[in-house]
Write a protein that holds these residues in place. Structure first.
Motif, PDB file in Angstrom:
ATOM      1  N   THR A   1      38.216  10.088 -68.680  1.00 43.22           N
ATOM      2  CA  THR A   1      37.624   8.468 -68.442  1.00 43.22           C
ATOM      3  C   THR A   1      37.036   8.976 -70.034  1.00 43.22           C
ATOM      4  OG1 THR A   1      35.393   9.354 -68.000  1.00 43.22           O
ATOM      5  CG2 THR A   1      37.352   8.536 -66.592  1.00 43.22           C
ATOM      6  N   HIS A   2      36.838  10.024 -70.876  1.00 40.26           N
ATOM      7  CA  HIS A   2      36.135  10.079 -72.233  1.00 40.26           C
ATOM      8  C   HIS A   2      36.737  11.632 -72.503  1.00 40.26           C
ATOM      9  CE1 HIS A   2      33.011   7.966 -70.125  1.00 40.26           C
ATOM     10  NE2 HIS A   2      33.025   7.281 -71.444  1.00 40.26           N
ATOM     11  N   ASP A   3      37.174  11.034 -74.119  1.00 34.72           N
ATOM     12  CA  ASP A   3      37.848  13.040 -75.086  1.00 34.72           C
ATOM     13  C   ASP A   3      36.763  13.798 -74.813  1.00 34.72           C
ATOM     14  OD1 ASP A   3      39.917  11.318 -75.330  1.00 34.72           O
ATOM     15  OD2 ASP A   3      38.627  10.177 -77.097  1.00 34.72           O
ATOM     16  N   LEU A   4      36.703  15.106 -74.791  1.00 40.50           N
ATOM     17  CA  LEU A   4      35.776  16.496 -74.377  1.00 40.50           C
ATOM     18  C   LEU A   4      36.405  16.606 -76.206  1.00 40.50           C
ATOM     19  CD1 LEU A   4      36.160  17.592 -70.964  1.00 40.50           C
ATOM     20  CD2 LEU A   4      34.704  16.426 -72.415  1.00 40.50           C
ATOM     21  N   LEU A   5      35.052  17.301 -77.004  1.00 37.31           N
ATOM     22  CA  LEU A   5      35.819  17.934 -78.310  1.00 37.31           C
ATOM     23  C   LEU A   5      35.731  18.979 -78.311  1.00 37.31           C
ATOM     24  CD1 LEU A   5      32.537  15.840 -79.874  1.00 37.31           C
ATOM     25  CD2 LEU A   5      35.228  15.522 -80.366  1.00 37.31           C
ATOM     26  N   PRO A   6      36.766  20.001 -77.858  1.00 44.26           N
ATOM     27  CA  PRO A   6      36.416  21.180 -78.469  1.00 44.26           C
ATOM     28  C   PRO A   6      35.899  22.579 -79.523  1.00 44.26           C
ATOM     29  CG  PRO A   6      38.717  20.379 -79.543  1.00 44.26           C
ATOM     30  CD  PRO A   6      38.096  19.175 -79.311  1.00 44.26           C
ATOM     31  N   SER A   7      35.431  21.338 -80.004  1.00 48.41           N
ATOM     32  CA  SER A   7      34.108  22.297 -80.916  1.00 48.41           C
ATOM     33  C   SER A   7      33.165  22.433 -80.421  1.00 48.41           C
ATOM     34  CB  SER A   7      33.466  21.362 -81.805  1.00 48.41           C
ATOM     35  OG  SER A   7      33.434  20.351 -81.766  1.00 48.41           O
ATOM     36  N   ARG A   8      32.928  22.274 -78.690  1.00 51.79           N
ATOM     37  CA  ARG A   8      31.755  22.598 -78.225  1.00 51.79           C
ATOM     38  C   ARG A   8      32.229  23.056 -76.683  1.00 51.79           C
ATOM     39  NH1 ARG A   8      27.375  17.242 -77.859  1.00 51.79           N
ATOM     40  NH2 ARG A   8      27.424  16.888 -79.825  1.00 51.79           N
ATOM     41  N   ASN A   9      31.899  23.468 -76.027  1.00 50.00           N
ATOM     42  CA  ASN A   9      30.990  23.974 -74.998  1.00 50.00           C
ATOM     43  C   ASN A   9      31.063  22.935 -73.153  1.00 50.00           C
ATOM     44  OD1 ASN A   9      32.355  26.586 -75.427  1.00 50.00           O
ATOM     45  ND2 ASN A   9      30.937  27.377 -75.395  1.00 50.00           N
ATOM     46  N   TYR A  10      32.057  23.198 -71.830  1.00 55.33           N
ATOM     47  CA  TYR A  10      30.967  22.180 -71.109  1.00 55.33           C
ATOM     48  C   TYR A  10      31.047  23.359 -69.728  1.00 55.33           C
ATOM     49  CZ  TYR A  10      33.045  19.176 -74.547  1.00 55.33           C
ATOM     50  OH  TYR A  10      33.132  18.154 -74.885  1.00 55.33           O
ATOM     51  N   ILE A  11      30.136  22.434 -68.952  1.00 62.11           N
ATOM     52  CA  ILE A  11      29.803  22.680 -67.674  1.00 62.11           C
ATOM     53  C   ILE A  11      30.259  21.799 -66.898  1.00 62.11           C
ATOM     54  CG2 ILE A  11      28.470  23.118 -65.742  1.00 62.11           C
ATOM     55  CD1 ILE A  11      27.021  25.124 -67.899  1.00 62.11           C
ATOM     56  N   PHE A  12      31.635  21.844 -66.082  1.00 60.48           N
ATOM     57  CA  PHE A  12      31.760  20.912 -65.145  1.00 60.48           C
ATOM     58  C   PHE A  12      31.059  20.774 -63.759  1.00 60.48           C
ATOM     59  CE2 PHE A  12      36.636  19.576 -67.057  1.00 60.48           C
ATOM     60  CZ  PHE A  12      35.722  19.210 -68.291  1.00 60.48           C
ATOM     61  N   GLY A  13      30.122  19.750 -63.319  1.00 55.80           N
ATOM     62  CA  GLY A  13      29.648  19.732 -62.078  1.00 55.80           C
ATOM     63  C   GLY A  13      31.193  19.213 -60.680  1.00 55.80           C
ATOM     64  N   TYR A  14      32.032  20.468 -60.292  1.00 59.79           N
ATOM     65  CA  TYR A  14      32.480  19.307 -59.402  1.00 59.79           C
ATOM     66  C   TYR A  14      32.175  18.849 -57.903  1.00 59.79           C
ATOM     67  CZ  TYR A  14      37.106  18.850 -56.956  1.00 59.79           C
ATOM     68  OH  TYR A  14      38.279  18.618 -56.008  1.00 59.79           O
ATOM     69  N   HIS A  15      32.430  17.863 -57.471  1.00 58.02           N
ATOM     70  CA  HIS A  15      31.923  17.121 -56.489  1.00 58.02           C
ATOM     71  C   HIS A  15      33.224  16.669 -55.697  1.00 58.02           C
ATOM     72  CE1 HIS A  15      27.822  18.088 -58.324  1.00 58.02           C
ATOM     73  NE2 HIS A  15      28.302  17.885 -58.433  1.00 58.02           N
ATOM     74  N   PRO A  16      33.010  16.628 -54.151  1.00 54.94           N
ATOM     75  CA  PRO A  16      32.813  17.418 -53.436  1.00 54.94           C
ATOM     76  C   PRO A  16      33.151  18.799 -53.233  1.00 54.94           C
ATOM     77  CG  PRO A  16      34.146  15.809 -51.803  1.00 54.94           C
ATOM     78  CD  PRO A  16      33.846  15.319 -53.559  1.00 54.94           C
TER      79      PRO A  16
END
Length: 391
Positions: free
Chosen positions: A120-135
């Motif tokens: 749904t949105h772009d993610l920048l390679p210059s950042r780190n991310y925490i994906f919260g997966y559900h369920p």
């Protein structure tokens, strides 16, 4: 037979022929039609993952002990010695293999349900991310297929982002299984491992945490849209604490405090932060039927007790049979799983966040997840009246 041998020789020569296509050239009376063969391969690919999750670690442990009692004990001793030396590798980014992540078997795995990944949105390679997966579901099929393999094209949809699916740390204490998991980019869901990925491994990392964990699996059943999240705030605190702000010029690195970072303009400035990303998998709860015991009953108390001891919840569930779809078995039902990756929530870096600050961003995360669910539900098989229950 000549056709199969010719195809195999073509594979060795790199001509692009395949044994699968050669088998299709056999008389129909000797081999199933293509669609039936593909369906069999899909079932086998899913079944091997289920059996791997349930039994591979225990089976390899027993086998290792058995080899110690035979004339081949030296092989077991050498592997054990290497295991000791390699013990901390899962906590230090693991040992990802692009070859394993791109195995053909995962494409059959994907097509069985099928599993889809929606961006749904772009993610920048210059950042780190925490994906919260559900369920959570029973086996997290969507999480594994989307983030533990390249079957749904994660790297193409999110270029520059490297996903690491976090799972039970106990799995990485079992021989062979640990290496199998690490090859898919799967890591232990503990502080040391996540700290390394978010702080010591550069940018472009996405740690996928199944927030509801074992407790959430006890609530999964077809038609239920329920997540365990109200009291799960550790991943939010982690997002606030992780990341660093630094400026680089020439041969030195200058670390900057979070208080003056907005006042500094420098073309060498890079920001490492760990943003939160809500992820919801529609259909994850539909692939198995589970007997759900009511709160306060004897059997629910037993499940919770074993959950605390084992780290996972023993569920009473069933799917379809291996040979007959209308029989009971451990093969999951063919229900579509659609994983939607939502909009990142930018969080500031706070080394020691207060409870009020954690609650603030936790509430933002819940609202973002509910918004993601409401915007997507009618596209992926749910009704407008369906709501997401947050426990």
């Amino acid at each position: 037979m000549k056709t199969i041998l010719a195809a195999y020789s073509g594979v060795l020569r790199g001509t692009g022929s395949s044994i699968f296509s050669a088998l299709q050239d056999l008389p129909l009376g000797l081999w199933p039609c293509r669609s039936k063969m593909e369906k069999h391969l899909q079932v086998i690919s899913v079944l091997q993952w289920v059996l791997t999750f349930l039994a591979m670690g225990a089976a390899c442990t027993v086998l290792l002990i058995y080899i110690f009692c035979t004339d081949c004990w030296l092989i077991a001793a050498m592997y054990t010695a290497w295991l000791i030396v390699d013990w901390n590798t899962p906590k230090q980014g693991g040992r990802r293999s692009s070859w394993v992540r791109n195995w053909t078997v995962w494409r059959y795995f994907r097509d069985y349900f099928p599993v889809k990944l929606i961006k749904t949105h772009d993610l920048l390679p210059s950042r780190n991310y925490i994906f919260g997966y559900h369920p959570h579901g029973i086996f997290c099929f969507g999480a594994f297929c989307n983030f533990g393999t390249e079957a749904t094209g994660f790297s193409k949809k999110f270029p520059g982002i490297k996903p690491s699916l976090a799972t039970l740390a106990g799995n990485f204490r079992l021989p062979v299984l640990r290496d199998y998991l690490m090859s898919g980019g799967i890591c232990p869901v503990n502080r040391n491992s996540i700290d390394y990925l978010l702080s010591c491994n550069g940018t472009g990392n996405a740690v996928v945490i199944v927030v509801g964990g074992a407790a959430e699996s006890l609530h999964c059943a077809p038609g239920m849209n329920c997540v365990t999240l109200r009291n799960r705030k550790g991943f939010v605190r982690l997002a606030l604490q992780k990341g660093s702000l630094w400026a680089h010029s020439g041969t030195f690195t200058l670390y900057l405090s979070s208080y003056n970072r907005n006042n500094i303009q420098n073309r060498f400035l890079h920001i490492h932060r760990s943003d939160l990303v809500p992820v919801y998998s529609f259909g994850e709860n539909d692939v198995y039927k589970q007997v759900i015991f009511e709160e306060g009953t004897f059997w629910r108390a037993i499940q919770k007790k074993l959950q605390k001891i084992l780290g996972f919840a023993p569920c009473l569930f069933h799917g379809s049979g291996l040979f007959f779809s209308n029989s009971w078995g451990i093969v999951p039902f063919c229900k579509p799983i659609t994983t939607v990756v939502g909009e990142p929530i930018t969080v500031p870096k706070i080394e020691d966040p207060t409870e009020e600050m954690v609650d603030l961003y936790h509430d933002m995360y819940i609202r973002s997840l509910q918004s993601l669910f409401d915007k997507s539900k009618t596209r992926y098989g749910l009704k407008e009246s369906d709501i997401l229950h947050v426990l």
